[in-house]
Design a protein around this motif. Structure first.
Motif, PDB file in Angstrom:
ATOM      1  N   THR A 188       3.376  -9.059  21.239  1.00  0.00           N
ATOM      2  CA  THR A 188       4.001  -9.699  22.399  1.00  0.00           C
ATOM      3  C   THR A 188       4.550  -8.656  23.352  1.00  0.00           C
ATOM      4  O   THR A 188       5.223  -7.707  22.939  1.00  0.00           O
ATOM      5  N   LEU A 235       7.164  -8.212  26.394  1.00  0.00           N
ATOM      6  CA  LEU A 235       8.308  -8.881  26.996  1.00  0.00           C
ATOM      7  C   LEU A 235       8.837  -8.059  28.160  1.00  0.00           C
ATOM      8  O   LEU A 235       8.969  -6.842  28.066  1.00  0.00           O
ATOM      9  N   ASP A 245      11.702 -12.829  30.682  1.00  0.00           N
ATOM     10  CA  ASP A 245      10.885 -13.527  29.691  1.00  0.00           C
ATOM     11  C   ASP A 245      11.763 -14.058  28.569  1.00  0.00           C
ATOM     12  O   ASP A 245      12.770 -13.442  28.190  1.00  0.00           O
ATOM     13  N   TYR A 273      13.299 -11.696  25.717  1.00  0.00           N
ATOM     14  CA  TYR A 273      13.544 -10.315  26.159  1.00  0.00           C
ATOM     15  C   TYR A 273      14.969  -9.869  25.812  1.00  0.00           C
ATOM     16  O   TYR A 273      15.162  -8.765  25.279  1.00  0.00           O
TER      17      TYR A 273
END
Length: 484
Positions: A35, A37, A41, A44
């Motif tokens: 992922t 980030l 987001d 995050y």
């Protein structure tokens, strides 16, 4: 109070680096199995939480890698765009070096696989694992890898700095049980370093920290450890000088299958400590005995003869000992660390220790003396990057409190304590216990091994791509003279 590390950043301003446009980021995101980030987001802010709540960093992106391919892609992306890079393994670093501002954080915390080969007595551990993951897997086979004293500590950070804990006197440092590493270099290559392949790199990562690449997996030798006889022995603080003088003679002469670290502490208000000791300032030793249980009673007889207020030593599974301090030190506390190696615990030093223990500013603040002898001394000072194999103790002073309002108070206590004891030290410190303390301090810690580390850095990371650490700078730097 916020402690910020001071390092050059190739980008400026508060916005994202100029190379991070949707046209560059989205193809990169698509290549990842993990992922990516960015600010705004979901997830995050959680990814930006550090173990040390005193430090705050906000990368332009956090890549939560799923595998080595994600690490390679992240290194290449950051290098091509000249981004600041940090690397987070288990995330326990006291100096908060797993994150950087406005750059790319390579986060391995989802890479936590552990595979045990009980016949070969080896353990393969992914770069984001914590020691609790390893203990869980190895204990099923009556095995353990020497590590630290808290199960939430990251495998990567502790290992790359050397690794000392409950099993050090019998089985050596963690790096003394390291057989190989898989790591991604600054140029994006994935290599395996061992005594046979890339031996210079293998020498450097055994104590040289995260200076040479991103370790995606470790191969360890496992040791026969199952049930241990362990726990704390406590005395009132007004007996601390007496107990320290006894301890400095007793432990070095004890069998190597007995380990015990000394602590100045405030008793937590929780089991297994009796209520009448809760929140009292005391001194103590936390023991770990891995020898013949039939010999334990005689071995601990001199300890009991000192009439402790509590002798909480008992038989327990090794992973239970490893988790004993987890609840006391959850992520997010305010931490300030200072450390030194110590060759001799003199009467004058003991007097200073007692003075500062009387002023312990909070329940979690403490001083520990970890033994550095036994099996640790049987490895040469130049056999690994870890240099201080000729000392007796690794001293760490930590000011810790949950409240940001008390950060300055616990930090000032730790600094003053360190300043008072540093003249009695050997001049360097365990890198895993260091904050941002300057280049001279890093060089003093590696002593005569520092030029060799620079030489390895020149080969594998000549541009200092990996510098968000206790940094080994490429070039021709020489270690300073050490007066102690």
């Amino acid at each position: 109070m916020t402690v910020e590390t001071q390092r050059p950043t190739p980008t400026s301003g508060t916005g994202p680096p100029s190379g991070l446009t949707p046209d560059s980021v989205e193809p990169f995101r698509a290549r990842l199995r993990g992922t990516l980030l960015q600010p705004g987001d979901a997830g995050y802010e959680e990814a930006c939480q550090l173990y040390n709540g005193m430090i705050h960093k906000h990368p332009a992106m956090v890549v939560r890698c799923a595998d080595a391919a994600d690490v390679i892609a992240s290194v290449n992306f950051a290098r091509e765009r000249k981004l600041e890079v940090s690397v987070r393994g288990g995330g326990h670093n006291g100096g908060g070096l797993g994150l950087c501002d406005n750059g790319l954080a390579i986060d391995l915390t989802n890479m936590r696989g552990v595979r045990v080969d009980p016949e070969a007595r080896t353990v393969r551990v992914a770069g984001g694992a914590v020691w609790g993951d390893v203990d869980h897997a190895t204990h099923a086979f009556g095995l353990a890898v020497p590590s630290g004293i808290i199960s939430t500590t990251g495998v990567a950070g502790l290992t790359l700095g050397g690794g000392m804990g409950h099993l050090s006197r019998r089985f050596g440092l963690t790096i003394d049980n390291l057989l190989a590493v898989d790591m991604v270099l600054a140029d994006g290559r994935l290599v395996t370093a061992s005594a046979e392949k890339y031996p210079d790199l293998f020498w450097a990562v055994r104590g040289g920290g995260g200076n040479f690449g991103v370790v995606t997996s470790f191969l360890f030798r496992a040791c026969p450890v199952d049930t241990v006889i362990a726990g704390p022995t406590l005395w009132p603080l007004d007996r601390a000088a007496e107990v320290m003088r006894w301890y400095r003679e007793f432990l070095p002469a004890a069998p190597e299958d007995l380990n015990g670290f000394f602590a100045m502490m405030t008793v937590p208000p929780a089991p297994p400590f009796p209520e009448e000791l809760h929140l009292k300032k005391m001194c103590g030793v936390v023991w770990c005995y891995t020898g013949d249980p039939a010999k334990a009673d005689a071995l601990f007889a001199p300890v009991r003869a000192l009439n402790p207020a509590l002798h909480g030593v008992q038989s327990m599974p090794y992973p239970l000992l490893q988790t004993a301090f987890d609840a006391l030190y959850p992520p997010g506390l305010q931490w300030y660390w200072r450390a030194d190696f110590v060759r001799e615990l003199s009467d004058a030093a003991i007097t200073r220790h007692v003075q500062f223990a009387e002023r312990l500013p909070s329940m979690q603040s403490t001083m520990h003396l970890y033994p550095v002898d036994g099996a640790v001394h049987r490895v040469g000072a130049k056999d690994t990057a870890f240099s201080f194999r000729d000392v007796r103790w690794s001293e760490v002073i930590v000011g810790v409190d949950p409240s940001p309002e008390r950060a300055a108070e616990v930090s000032d206590w730790a600094k003053s304590y360190y300043d008072a004891l540093h003249p009695y030290s050997s001049g360097g410190a365990y890198v895993n216990f260091m904050m941002e303390e300057g280049q001279e301090r890093v060089q003093a810690t590696y002593r005569d091994n520092y030029p060799g580390l620079v030489a390895v850095k020149n080969i594998y990371d000549p541009t200092n791509f990996f510098h968000w650490n206790q940094n080994i700078r490429p070039g021709v730097e020489k270690p300073p003279s050490v007066a102690h």
